[in-house]
Design an enzyme around this catalytic site. Sequence first.
Site, PDB file in Angstrom:
ATOM      1  CB  SER A  60      41.288 167.667  62.043  1.00  0.00           C
ATOM      2  OG  SER A  60      41.619 168.388  63.211  1.00  0.00           O
ATOM      3  CE  LYS A  63      42.982 171.847  61.696  1.00  0.00           C
ATOM      4  NZ  LYS A  63      42.378 170.972  62.706  1.00  0.00           N
ATOM      5  CB  SER A 120      45.840 168.507  62.116  1.00  0.00           C
ATOM      6  OG  SER A 120      44.447 168.587  61.986  1.00  0.00           O
TER       7      SER A 120
END
Length: 300
Positions: A60, A63, A120
């Site tokens: 993640s 992101k 997330s």
Amino acid sequence: MKLFIVLCSLCLCCLSVRADGKSGKRSPPPAPVKAAFVIDAKTGRVLYAYNEDVRTQPASLTKMMTLLLTFRALRQGKISLNSRLKISHNAAKQLPCKLGIKAGETITVRNAILALVTKSANDIAVALGEFIGGCENTFVYMMNKEARRLGMTSTVFMNPSGWKNVRQLSTARDLSKLARTLMREYPEYYRFFATKQFVYNRMVMRNHNKLVGPMEKGIVVDGIKTGYVTASGYNLAASAKQKGNRLIAIVLGGETAKKRDEKVGKLLYAGFDELQKIQLAENVKQRKRKKRSSKKLVAM
């Protein structure tokens, strides 16, 4: 246990850093990780480096790029924080972590950003990509194009969320470039990363980055992103400030979230101590140069 902590501290502090910012001796971090990298956010000076160019799945931490492109679209006026993006069937079917909004429903860009920073949320990452790029594939192309602009030469993105993909790879060095760009180019939006919790539809979502907030020695962590997939382990890109200085620390491949956070904390403490020593030495050299220059002027 006390002896172990002392040895860990010595391990971090024994790293020598040359005046040009290049790492000297490379000691392993205090516990097993795949990679660790610490830089001065202002100058880019490397303060600590361990396997910084080893490629692994960023999870993640991906992101961060999704948010960077979102911030750019906001800056350019293409979207606003109040713009509403519709959740597609493709976004809704993403696996957790997710916000769980049904296909056809909408969410504001502001709440989408907060959902990525705290929860997330994979579904919202894909929805943002589709909203900004027109479709997920186009957005992924934009992500990789931006990675090339930033000099992230070892990075390949395959999706906006960081969901596991053997072809989606990055390095600690590359991810530090991404984190640094976020805070330098988009300071008005970087503040979102300091959000400790986000309330949506009566659900309280706490930031996965447990380090956000004050530490000892006047250090304050104000971002930036966690990540985890089985192949990579527990990842964290963190940024902290102390007395006008700011560091970026990247740890990839922690055994657990707690151990990863502990490693990052120790790296930040050691990094700020090292940076202050370097700055003190540079100030001493500068004063000596000024003194020599003054003597030469008097002699003339």
